[in-house]
Design an enzyme around this catalytic site. Structure first.
Site, PDB file in Angstrom:
ATOM      1  N   GLY A  77     -12.832 -58.808   1.468  1.00  0.00           N
ATOM      2  CA  GLY A  77     -12.682 -58.882   2.920  1.00  0.00           C
ATOM      3  C   GLY A  77     -12.307 -60.270   3.398  1.00  0.00           C
ATOM      4  N   TYR A  78     -12.705 -60.588   4.630  1.00  0.00           N
ATOM      5  CA  TYR A  78     -12.368 -61.868   5.260  1.00  0.00           C
ATOM      6  C   TYR A  78     -12.995 -63.044   4.504  1.00  0.00           C
ATOM      7  CZ  TYR A  78     -10.057 -59.692   9.175  1.00  0.00           C
ATOM      8  OH  TYR A  78      -9.154 -58.996   9.942  1.00  0.00           O
TER       9      TYR A  78
ATOM     10  N   GLU B 222     -21.661 -68.468   2.869  1.00  0.00           N
ATOM     11  CA  GLU B 222     -20.346 -68.996   3.218  1.00  0.00           C
ATOM     12  C   GLU B 222     -20.337 -69.439   4.683  1.00  0.00           C
ATOM     13  OE1 GLU B 222     -17.740 -69.784   1.272  1.00  0.00           O
ATOM     14  OE2 GLU B 222     -17.324 -70.726   3.197  1.00  0.00           O
TER      15      GLU B 222
ATOM     16  N   LYS C 211     -28.363 -70.084   6.497  1.00  0.00           N
ATOM     17  CA  LYS C 211     -27.145 -69.425   6.986  1.00  0.00           C
ATOM     18  C   LYS C 211     -27.410 -68.754   8.346  1.00  0.00           C
ATOM     19  CE  LYS C 211     -23.235 -67.549   7.425  1.00  0.00           C
ATOM     20  NZ  LYS C 211     -22.035 -68.279   7.785  1.00  0.00           N
TER      21      LYS C 211
ATOM     22  N   ALA D  29     -16.360 -73.422  27.000  1.00  0.00           N
ATOM     23  CA  ALA D  29     -16.764 -72.215  27.730  1.00  0.00           C
ATOM     24  C   ALA D  29     -15.678 -71.163  27.546  1.00  0.00           C
ATOM     25  CB  ALA D  29     -16.932 -72.549  29.197  1.00  0.00           C
TER      26      ALA D  29
ATOM     27  N   GLY E  47     -17.372 -65.560  26.111  1.00  0.00           N
ATOM     28  CA  GLY E  47     -18.508 -65.202  25.262  1.00  0.00           C
ATOM     29  C   GLY E  47     -18.048 -65.165  23.819  1.00  0.00           C
TER      30      GLY E  47
ATOM     31  N   CYS F  72     -20.086 -61.878  13.083  1.00  0.00           N
ATOM     32  CA  CYS F  72     -21.348 -62.419  12.553  1.00  0.00           C
ATOM     33  C   CYS F  72     -22.364 -62.968  13.552  1.00  0.00           C
ATOM     34  CB  CYS F  72     -21.027 -63.473  11.510  1.00  0.00           C
ATOM     35  SG  CYS F  72     -20.220 -62.737  10.080  1.00  0.00           S
TER      36      CYS F  72
ATOM     37  N   LYS G 253     -24.603 -60.237  15.051  1.00  0.00           N
ATOM     38  CA  LYS G 253     -25.305 -59.560  13.944  1.00  0.00           C
ATOM     39  C   LYS G 253     -26.381 -60.469  13.349  1.00  0.00           C
ATOM     40  CE  LYS G 253     -22.929 -59.782   9.816  1.00  0.00           C
ATOM     41  NZ  LYS G 253     -23.681 -60.550   8.842  1.00  0.00           N
TER      42      LYS G 253
HETATM   43  P1  NAD Z   1     -15.408 -57.324   5.336  1.00  0.00           P
HETATM   44  O1  NAD Z   1     -15.878 -56.062   5.962  1.00  0.00           O
HETATM   45  O2  NAD Z   1     -14.113 -57.937   5.760  1.00  0.00           O
HETATM   46  O3  NAD Z   1     -15.296 -57.100   3.742  1.00  0.00           O
HETATM   47  C1  NAD Z   1     -16.294 -56.504   2.974  1.00  0.00           C
HETATM   48  C2  NAD Z   1     -15.625 -55.667   1.878  1.00  0.00           C
HETATM   49  O4  NAD Z   1     -16.626 -55.202   0.967  1.00  0.00           O
HETATM   50  C3  NAD Z   1     -14.912 -54.419   2.395  1.00  0.00           C
HETATM   51  O5  NAD Z   1     -13.537 -54.465   2.035  1.00  0.00           O
HETATM   52  C4  NAD Z   1     -15.645 -53.242   1.696  1.00  0.00           C
HETATM   53  O6  NAD Z   1     -14.788 -52.187   1.324  1.00  0.00           O
HETATM   54  C5  NAD Z   1     -16.214 -53.928   0.470  1.00  0.00           C
HETATM   55  N1  NAD Z   1     -17.363 -53.231  -0.134  1.00  0.00           N
HETATM   56  C6  NAD Z   1     -18.484 -52.770   0.482  1.00  0.00           C
HETATM   57  N2  NAD Z   1     -19.315 -52.228  -0.420  1.00  0.00           N
HETATM   58  C7  NAD Z   1     -18.724 -52.329  -1.636  1.00  0.00           C
HETATM   59  C8  NAD Z   1     -19.112 -51.965  -2.951  1.00  0.00           C
HETATM   60  N3  NAD Z   1     -20.300 -51.400  -3.200  1.00  0.00           N
HETATM   61  N4  NAD Z   1     -18.245 -52.202  -3.963  1.00  0.00           N
HETATM   62  C9  NAD Z   1     -17.050 -52.808  -3.727  1.00  0.00           C
HETATM   63  N5  NAD Z   1     -16.641 -53.188  -2.497  1.00  0.00           N
HETATM   64  C10 NAD Z   1     -17.478 -52.958  -1.463  1.00  0.00           C
HETATM   65  O7  NAD Z   1     -16.589 -58.367   5.496  1.00  0.00           O
HETATM   66  P2  NAD Z   1     -16.484 -59.975   5.585  1.00  0.00           P
HETATM   67  O8  NAD Z   1     -16.076 -60.389   6.946  1.00  0.00           O
HETATM   68  O9  NAD Z   1     -15.727 -60.463   4.412  1.00  0.00           O
HETATM   69  O10 NAD Z   1     -18.020 -60.378   5.439  1.00  0.00           O
HETATM   70  C11 NAD Z   1     -18.708 -60.241   4.220  1.00  0.00           C
HETATM   71  C12 NAD Z   1     -20.046 -60.958   4.320  1.00  0.00           C
HETATM   72  O11 NAD Z   1     -19.810 -62.357   4.528  1.00  0.00           O
HETATM   73  C13 NAD Z   1     -20.935 -60.513   5.472  1.00  0.00           C
HETATM   74  O12 NAD Z   1     -22.264 -60.558   5.050  1.00  0.00           O
HETATM   75  C14 NAD Z   1     -20.698 -61.558   6.535  1.00  0.00           C
HETATM   76  O13 NAD Z   1     -21.813 -61.708   7.376  1.00  0.00           O
HETATM   77  C15 NAD Z   1     -20.493 -62.806   5.705  1.00  0.00           C
HETATM   78  N6  NAD Z   1     -19.655 -63.849   6.329  1.00  0.00           N
HETATM   79  C16 NAD Z   1     -18.517 -63.510   7.012  1.00  0.00           C
HETATM   80  C17 NAD Z   1     -17.700 -64.505   7.547  1.00  0.00           C
HETATM   81  C18 NAD Z   1     -16.447 -64.171   8.299  1.00  0.00           C
HETATM   82  O14 NAD Z   1     -15.835 -65.089   8.846  1.00  0.00           O
HETATM   83  N7  NAD Z   1     -15.994 -62.927   8.362  1.00  0.00           N
HETATM   84  C19 NAD Z   1     -18.036 -65.851   7.348  1.00  0.00           C
HETATM   85  C20 NAD Z   1     -19.186 -66.164   6.632  1.00  0.00           C
HETATM   86  C21 NAD Z   1     -19.988 -65.150   6.125  1.00  0.00           C
HETATM   87  C1  UGA Z   2     -18.611 -68.410  12.683  1.00  0.00           C
HETATM   88  C2  UGA Z   2     -19.102 -69.784  12.224  1.00  0.00           C
HETATM   89  O1  UGA Z   2     -18.378 -70.801  12.922  1.00  0.00           O
HETATM   90  C3  UGA Z   2     -18.912 -69.954  10.720  1.00  0.00           C
HETATM   91  O2  UGA Z   2     -19.484 -71.192  10.293  1.00  0.00           O
HETATM   92  C4  UGA Z   2     -19.606 -68.792   9.997  1.00  0.00           C
HETATM   93  O3  UGA Z   2     -19.377 -68.892   8.604  1.00  0.00           O
HETATM   94  C5  UGA Z   2     -19.060 -67.483  10.506  1.00  0.00           C
HETATM   95  O4  UGA Z   2     -19.259 -67.396  11.951  1.00  0.00           O
HETATM   96  C6  UGA Z   2     -19.754 -66.276   9.944  1.00  0.00           C
HETATM   97  O5  UGA Z   2     -20.863 -66.372   9.452  1.00  0.00           O
HETATM   98  O6  UGA Z   2     -19.131 -65.225  10.063  1.00  0.00           O
HETATM   99  P1  UGA Z   2     -16.241 -67.350  13.241  1.00  0.00           P
HETATM  100  O7  UGA Z   2     -17.048 -66.298  13.915  1.00  0.00           O
HETATM  101  O8  UGA Z   2     -15.198 -66.923  12.288  1.00  0.00           O
HETATM  102  O9  UGA Z   2     -17.206 -68.364  12.457  1.00  0.00           O
HETATM  103  O10 UGA Z   2     -15.500 -68.252  14.339  1.00  0.00           O
HETATM  104  P2  UGA Z   2     -16.032 -69.360  15.385  1.00  0.00           P
HETATM  105  O11 UGA Z   2     -15.033 -70.429  15.462  1.00  0.00           O
HETATM  106  O12 UGA Z   2     -17.423 -69.757  15.117  1.00  0.00           O
HETATM  107  O13 UGA Z   2     -15.973 -68.565  16.772  1.00  0.00           O
HETATM  108  C7  UGA Z   2     -16.884 -67.522  17.062  1.00  0.00           C
HETATM  109  C8  UGA Z   2     -16.714 -67.110  18.516  1.00  0.00           C
HETATM  110  O14 UGA Z   2     -17.179 -68.120  19.383  1.00  0.00           O
HETATM  111  C9  UGA Z   2     -15.259 -66.843  18.918  1.00  0.00           C
HETATM  112  O15 UGA Z   2     -15.211 -65.720  19.774  1.00  0.00           O
HETATM  113  C10 UGA Z   2     -14.872 -68.112  19.637  1.00  0.00           C
HETATM  114  O16 UGA Z   2     -13.837 -67.920  20.552  1.00  0.00           O
HETATM  115  C11 UGA Z   2     -16.174 -68.462  20.323  1.00  0.00           C
HETATM  116  N1  UGA Z   2     -16.299 -69.902  20.648  1.00  0.00           N
HETATM  117  C12 UGA Z   2     -16.334 -70.840  19.667  1.00  0.00           C
HETATM  118  C13 UGA Z   2     -16.425 -70.278  21.974  1.00  0.00           C
HETATM  119  O17 UGA Z   2     -16.410 -69.429  22.902  1.00  0.00           O
HETATM  120  N2  UGA Z   2     -16.561 -71.607  22.270  1.00  0.00           N
HETATM  121  C14 UGA Z   2     -16.592 -72.564  21.316  1.00  0.00           C
HETATM  122  O18 UGA Z   2     -16.736 -73.761  21.662  1.00  0.00           O
HETATM  123  C15 UGA Z   2     -16.472 -72.160  19.967  1.00  0.00           C
END
Ligand code: NAD
Ligand code: UGA
Length: 467
Positions: free
Chosen positions: A15-16, A173, A228, A276, A279, A284, A287
């Protein structure tokens, strides 16, 4: 004793996080084989696609990194068990969304995908395997993973194979979408939590290929898991704080950008995360705070839970406030009125729409009968339909995707800027204003547009946080 050397990595979840993170590890560690696996065959096919501009995740710079290492030492596959079997280290990077039903619904994280991964690893791993939590998880989840893994320890897969054994680490991460590659290549810190020092050093050696040693922090498992959640809670709290001050600025004639500059100049506060807006969105922040709230209540810390819950409540209020403000400025009704929506992604430079503020705001306007003309450079129509829970259509309470700001403005009473894409700072306001019905409004929830030019073109302008 020599440290275990990591030669082969498997990441479960493409994923992402899994995709970009593994791309950077493979890029920086050419001697390590990295395989990213996922059950979603469509997603894996997209990662393997020839056209690097159509990857499942849009991230600036990702195509370049992937172009260097895909097929060299970075692979994407649906063969989950095969990749685990040959891996020295397995990252679990699957989704951990808020539970929608059952115990803790609406707050606790759903760990069914993480548990499924642990069971698959327990079954498929061979020899000694380091298992790393990359997903964001409730504190003490490693205990659950350990119990599942340790139950299968000792069982071998044949005379020639050593018995299975596991070490579990937490390595959350911190990348942000839109800047993921830069965040991964130059992280503020890498956090590794664990109780097995050899495993910790083995993983540190991977990051040590490009991250300075003083930036690799080592903690116990539970501190790492909690750090985290706490980091996201602190970041989100700053956004709710500045959004609360934005509303106050609007009521008093102050300007939130001037206030943010003034308070951010204090080195104890710092200038980042004080913009500002409509929202916070993204998969994440909400959640993870709700998960923190749930855990605090579980441990009997009601005041702590209520404190963090308020960050999410304020965020909902900010989104609702913007929808109401638009309706009120358009004479109390938007029924049948065209409104151009500029941006649908939760922030600029990503195609991700999870929890985007645009969803709630658009839904509120559709509910009131508005006709929305939505433009976003990276979000496609099917994604919008899924988030708005209705297909594109015509008539009151409908929406359509349009290619450019000009079409969004056509016949519209208002433009509502919700995502800070750079292109929205470069609008030809006289041309746009000429297409709108008067009196016409620009509602800029990101303070991104050239307000002076829009005013000069005859529009009324509301900018978030400006009194
Ligand atoms: P995502 O939904 O983009 O990707 C998760 C992937 O895992 C999906 O493609 C899904 O099909 C796969 N998956 C689920 N169960 C599986 C299994 N049993 N076997 C194989 N594949 C499986 O999610 P994401 O945004 O990459 O986030 C993943 C985790 O990282 C979350 O816990 C999130 O909180 C954390 N995180 C996300 C970000 C972010 O910017 N998106 C940043 C830091 C941390
Ligand atoms: C956020 C954290 O910044 C990461 O460190 C973390 O790893 C990640 O969540 C995660 O755990 O998923 P992300 O959600 O990708 O990253 O992007 P941000 O830049 O944090 O923005 C989050 C939201 O806040 C966006 O909607 C953004 O527009 C908003 N934001 C951010 C504001 O409204 N004002 C700000 O000053 C900054």
């Amino acid at each position: 004793m020599a440290l275990p050397t990591i030669r082969s990595i498997c990441c479960i979840g493409a994923g992402y996080v899994g995709g970009p993170t593994m791309a950077v590890i493979a890029d920086r560690c050419p001697d390590v084989q990295v395989t990213v696996v996922d059950l979603n065959a469509e997603r894996i096919a997209a990662w393997n696609g020839a056209d690097l501009s159509r990857l499942p995740v849009y991230e600036p710079g990702l195509d370049v990194v992937l172009g260097r290492c895909r097929g060299r030492n970075l692979y994407f596959s649906t063969a989950v068990e095969e990749a685990i079997a040959v891996a020295d280290l397995v990252f679990i990077s699957v989704n951990t969304p808020t539970k929608t039903k059952g115990l803790g619904a609406g707050q606790a994280s759903d760990l069914k995908w993480v548990e499924a991964c642990a069971r698959t690893v327990a079954k498929a791993a061979q020899g000694h395997t380091i298992v790393v939590e990359k997903s964001t998880l409730p504190v003490r989840t490693a205990e659950v993973i350990q119990q599942i893994l340790f139950a299968s320890e000792g069982s071998g897969v044949g005379e020639t194979q050593p018995a299975k054994s596991f070490s579990v680490l937490s390595n959350p991460e911190f990348l942000a979408e839109g800047t993921a590659i830069a965040d991964l290549e130059m992280p503020d810190r890498v956090l590794i939590g664990g109780h097995d020092s050899e495993a910790i050093e083995a993983l540190s050696a991977i990051y040590g290929q490009w991250v300075a040693p003083q930036k690799i922090l080592r903690t116990n498992l539970w501190s790492s898991e909690l750090s985290k959640l706490a980091a996201n809670a602190f970041l989100a709290q700053r956004i709710s704080s500045i959004n609360s001050i934005a509303a106050f600025c609007e009521a008093t004639g102050a300007n939130v950008r001037e206030v943010a500059r003034a308070i951010g100049a204090d080195s104890r506060i710092g200038e980042k995360f004080l913009q500002a807006g409509p929202g916070f969105g993204g998969s994440c922040f909400k959640k993870d705070i709700l998960n923190l709230v749930y855990l605090c209540r579980h441990y009997g810390l009601e005041e702590v839970a209520a404190y963090w819950e308020q960050v999410v409540k304020l965020n909902h209020w900010q989104q609702q406030r913007i929808a109401r403000l638009v309706i009120s400025k358009l004479f109390g009704t938007v029924s049948g009125k065209r409104i151009g929506v500029l941006g649908f992604a939760f922030k600029a430079d990503t195609n991700d729409t999870r929890e985007s503020p645009a969803i709630r705001i658009c839904r509120d306007l559709l509910e009131e009968g508005a006709v929305l003309q939505i433009v976003d450079p990276k979000v496609n129509e099917s994604q919008m339909a899924r988030e708005l829970d209705q297909p594109a259509g015509d008539g009151d309470g409908s929406w359509q995707q349009v290619p450019e700001v000009l079409q969004a403005a056509s016949g519209a009473d208002a433009l509502l800027l919700l995502t800070e894409w750079q292109k929205f700072a470069q609008v030809d306001w006289p041309a746009v204003a000429a297409l709108m019905r008067r009196p016409a409004w620009l509602f800029d929830a990101r303070a991104k547009a050239d307000a002076a030019a829009a005013r000069a073109a005859g529009l009324n302008v509301w900018t978030v946080g400006e009194g």
